[in-house]
Design a protein around this motif. Sequence first.
Motif, PDB file in Angstrom:
ATOM      1  N   ALA A 443      32.280 -33.564  13.917  1.00 47.87           N
ATOM      2  CA  ALA A 443      32.070 -32.500  12.928  1.00 47.87           C
ATOM      3  C   ALA A 443      32.662 -32.885  11.579  1.00 47.87           C
ATOM      4  O   ALA A 443      32.061 -32.655  10.524  1.00 47.87           O
ATOM      5  CB  ALA A 443      32.683 -31.196  13.435  1.00 47.87           C
ATOM      6  N   GLU A 458      40.189 -27.041   8.221  1.00 49.01           N
ATOM      7  CA  GLU A 458      39.341 -27.947   9.003  1.00 49.01           C
ATOM      8  C   GLU A 458      40.057 -29.230   9.370  1.00 49.01           C
ATOM      9  O   GLU A 458      39.903 -29.735  10.485  1.00 49.01           O
ATOM     10  CB  GLU A 458      38.057 -28.263   8.225  1.00 49.01           C
ATOM     11  CG  GLU A 458      37.112 -27.080   8.114  1.00 49.01           C
ATOM     12  CD  GLU A 458      35.962 -27.331   7.161  1.00 49.01           C
ATOM     13  OE1 GLU A 458      34.933 -26.640   7.270  1.00 49.01           O
ATOM     14  OE2 GLU A 458      36.097 -28.219   6.280  1.00 49.01           O
ATOM     15  N   CYS A 533      24.633 -31.718  22.963  1.00 53.93           N
ATOM     16  CA  CYS A 533      24.839 -31.421  21.534  1.00 53.93           C
ATOM     17  C   CYS A 533      24.243 -32.528  20.693  1.00 53.93           C
ATOM     18  O   CYS A 533      24.464 -33.715  20.940  1.00 53.93           O
ATOM     19  CB  CYS A 533      26.329 -31.279  21.240  1.00 53.93           C
ATOM     20  SG  CYS A 533      26.710 -31.049  19.478  1.00 53.93           S
ATOM     21  N   ASP A 547      27.131 -22.069  19.928  1.00 52.16           N
ATOM     22  CA  ASP A 547      27.376 -23.359  19.295  1.00 52.16           C
ATOM     23  C   ASP A 547      28.153 -24.259  20.239  1.00 52.16           C
ATOM     24  O   ASP A 547      28.816 -23.797  21.175  1.00 52.16           O
ATOM     25  CB  ASP A 547      28.152 -23.179  17.989  1.00 52.16           C
ATOM     26  CG  ASP A 547      27.334 -22.470  16.927  1.00 52.16           C
ATOM     27  OD1 ASP A 547      26.098 -22.409  17.066  1.00 52.16           O
ATOM     28  OD2 ASP A 547      27.948 -21.943  15.969  1.00 52.16           O
ATOM     29  N   CYS A 548      28.095 -25.546  19.957  1.00 51.25           N
ATOM     30  CA  CYS A 548      28.825 -26.521  20.750  1.00 51.25           C
ATOM     31  C   CYS A 548      30.323 -26.218  20.664  1.00 51.25           C
ATOM     32  O   CYS A 548      30.865 -26.133  19.552  1.00 51.25           O
ATOM     33  CB  CYS A 548      28.530 -27.917  20.251  1.00 51.25           C
ATOM     34  SG  CYS A 548      29.580 -29.198  20.989  1.00 51.25           S
ATOM     35  N   PRO A 549      31.010 -26.071  21.789  1.00 55.73           N
ATOM     36  CA  PRO A 549      32.444 -25.776  21.734  1.00 55.73           C
ATOM     37  C   PRO A 549      33.282 -26.951  21.241  1.00 55.73           C
ATOM     38  O   PRO A 549      34.444 -26.767  20.868  1.00 55.73           O
ATOM     39  CB  PRO A 549      32.789 -25.424  23.184  1.00 55.73           C
ATOM     40  CG  PRO A 549      31.759 -26.099  23.993  1.00 55.73           C
ATOM     41  CD  PRO A 549      30.511 -26.118  23.180  1.00 55.73           C
ATOM     42  N   CYS A 551      32.173 -29.433  18.677  1.00 54.95           N
ATOM     43  CA  CYS A 551      32.000 -29.699  17.232  1.00 54.95           C
ATOM     44  C   CYS A 551      31.351 -28.544  16.498  1.00 54.95           C
ATOM     45  O   CYS A 551      31.064 -28.657  15.306  1.00 54.95           O
ATOM     46  CB  CYS A 551      31.172 -30.967  17.040  1.00 54.95           C
ATOM     47  SG  CYS A 551      29.443 -30.801  17.574  1.00 54.95           S
ATOM     48  N   HIS A 552      31.046 -27.454  17.225  1.00 51.45           N
ATOM     49  CA  HIS A 552      30.506 -26.226  16.634  1.00 51.45           C
ATOM     50  C   HIS A 552      29.148 -26.442  15.986  1.00 51.45           C
ATOM     51  O   HIS A 552      28.806 -25.788  15.001  1.00 51.45           O
ATOM     52  CB  HIS A 552      31.483 -25.643  15.610  1.00 51.45           C
ATOM     53  CG  HIS A 552      32.854 -25.444  16.152  1.00 51.45           C
ATOM     54  ND1 HIS A 552      33.167 -24.466  17.054  1.00 51.45           N
ATOM     55  CD2 HIS A 552      34.016 -26.132  15.938  1.00 51.45           C
ATOM     56  CE1 HIS A 552      34.445 -24.535  17.378  1.00 51.45           C
ATOM     57  NE2 HIS A 552      34.988 -25.541  16.718  1.00 51.45           N
ATOM     58  N   HIS A 553      28.369 -27.376  16.568  1.00 45.72           N
ATOM     59  CA  HIS A 553      27.018 -27.620  16.080  1.00 45.72           C
ATOM     60  C   HIS A 553      26.055 -26.747  16.857  1.00 45.72           C
ATOM     61  O   HIS A 553      26.272 -26.452  18.042  1.00 45.72           O
ATOM     62  CB  HIS A 553      26.660 -29.105  16.258  1.00 45.72           C
ATOM     63  CG  HIS A 553      25.439 -29.521  15.511  1.00 45.72           C
ATOM     64  ND1 HIS A 553      25.236 -29.262  14.188  1.00 45.72           N
ATOM     65  CD2 HIS A 553      24.322 -30.200  15.933  1.00 45.72           C
ATOM     66  CE1 HIS A 553      24.079 -29.751  13.803  1.00 45.72           C
ATOM     67  NE2 HIS A 553      23.500 -30.338  14.843  1.00 45.72           N
ATOM     68  N   SER A 554      24.961 -26.337  16.227  1.00 48.87           N
ATOM     69  CA  SER A 554      24.039 -25.400  16.880  1.00 48.87           C
ATOM     70  C   SER A 554      22.820 -26.078  17.490  1.00 48.87           C
ATOM     71  O   SER A 554      22.160 -25.492  18.356  1.00 48.87           O
ATOM     72  CB  SER A 554      23.578 -24.335  15.877  1.00 48.87           C
ATOM     73  OG  SER A 554      22.924 -24.944  14.770  1.00 48.87           O
TER      74      SER A 554
END
Length: 583
Positions: A443, A458, A533, A547-549, A551-554
């Motif tokens: 991320a 971040e 992901c 979202d991906c736990p 990297c938080h990508h959707s």
Amino acid sequence: MSSLPRGSGYPRNSAKGSVLMPSGTTDRLRASGGPSEHLLLLLNDHRVMTTDQLARATATPARTVLYRLEQLRTAGLVDYDRPGRQRGSAPHHWWLRPAGARLVTGTSPADGRRPSALFSAHAATITEVWLALREHGPAVGLTLTGWATDRAGWQEWEGSASRWGGASVKRLTPDAVLEAVLDDGQEVAAFIEVDLASMTQTQLRGKLDRYRAYARDEAWRGRFPYCPPLLLLTTTGHRAVTFTRNAARHLGDKSLPGYGRRPVGDFDLIAAHGRLVVAAAGCVRDPARAVTEHAWTLTDPEAAEVTLTAICTERATTAAAAWPAYQRQEAEADRLRRDDTLRRIRVRPRPLLPLLGPAAVDLVSYLLDTHHDPTDPFTPHLDTDATLDALAEWWRRSPRSSGDTPALAATLTRLHQQAWSHQVRQLAHLATSTGEDRPAWYAAAAHLAGRRLLTPAEHHQLGDAPTRDAAQAQVWRYWQPPGHRDEATAPTYPQWRDQQVTAEWTHLSWWQRQRTDRATLAAAFDVEHLTACARCALTIPATDTGDCPGCHHSKRLPHDQCHTVTPLTDLIAALLADTTNDA
């Protein structure tokens, strides 16, 4: 020498009504000036002077001065009177006629009328104070540098607005304004008032009220080094004490708050600097004593009599002590204005975008973030204060010059590249030193690939980000197979997959089982029930739509395409190629 107007003649003495033709004295004054012109200048400055005072002021024998004055009188330039008596040994009190004033100033402020006896005595007394300061001041550490009487010393200022709106013009009319330097070079000033017992205490109180307004409105700022003290010279010690006691009641003169009870702060120092100090001496008939001796009574009833030099020294010392307080106060005011400007920019940074560009705005947003940790390795080492000072000053300036905005934008863009390069190198160091590819680092790499800085929130947790195994375990920890609601008895995904594959395998015929691999059934089951992901390739159940736990990508990929995700090492290598080596 003052410019001298040309004319055909000057009236002599209006009381006699005769007219004189231009004399040789007048012609010489027009041509070259000299001692006689000096006498005219002194009379113009002091209004009324005695023969003895003129002699002392010019360091000339009295007989010589009297001879020159008689010549000037014959020419219609000056005149004299002997207040109270016309015969005997009373001193001559000289003043300018209109022709004399016109000769030295180019105008005619003198009306030529004989001044009253009270006016002559008052003006001559003020002159005597000036002479006493000139003659005795240097010996007590007080060297006169300026002396303004009458209108030359009047102070005008705009007072506070009235309740009907607008500001009123106020005026202070001291008898004289003293300016001098002490032996240590400090500049001092004071207002001089001369009282010949002609004013009542009520009149003196009214005069004091005007001085209080002058101090309250801080009209002395920009003109004097501090609020000049009011120094009253009167006839007796009793009148001096009465005046100072009345002044103390009206001034509320007390020791400054905190003295002896708490440390003196900036507020106390500034209040002392602008405080009106009042003193009086009962020796108006002997000004030399007022200059040299302990003759001045203060408003503090417990204070002993002090010298004029001590009063001026205390005021100069107070001003010197208050100067750092003013600097701190001004710095604090500048800081508050700066912080207010930066706060408004932090809340609404969008107006900066068309002026400074996206890189500069991204840097400003990063610098204005309130969660900075200087010890975080990802925090770039920039001259943040200077940068934000320049930004706030530029934003407050209106109108902005044509060269300000491009120069500021270029500086901020350069600093953004420097900060971005620092964060990229820090991420590369983190990955190579551990040899891992934690999902959170994907991320961060994707964020930096968009030419955006990682915010403090971040990048603060990147060093402690979960490993891939820990992130994958987090995924399975909250997964439940269909039909299972009891977490205690729910199987893991591999167990559930084996159960489903085994059930499917048992339903196959003998001939199909001979031609079907159980691993193939398991792989097909994974493709149906799992996704990956698209950023970090973390395995996620198809039923999980969040979202991906890691990297938080959707975005998701089919499970069998997870090998197409770009490795972290390749992502970082591409970023390092764009970094710069700016310090």
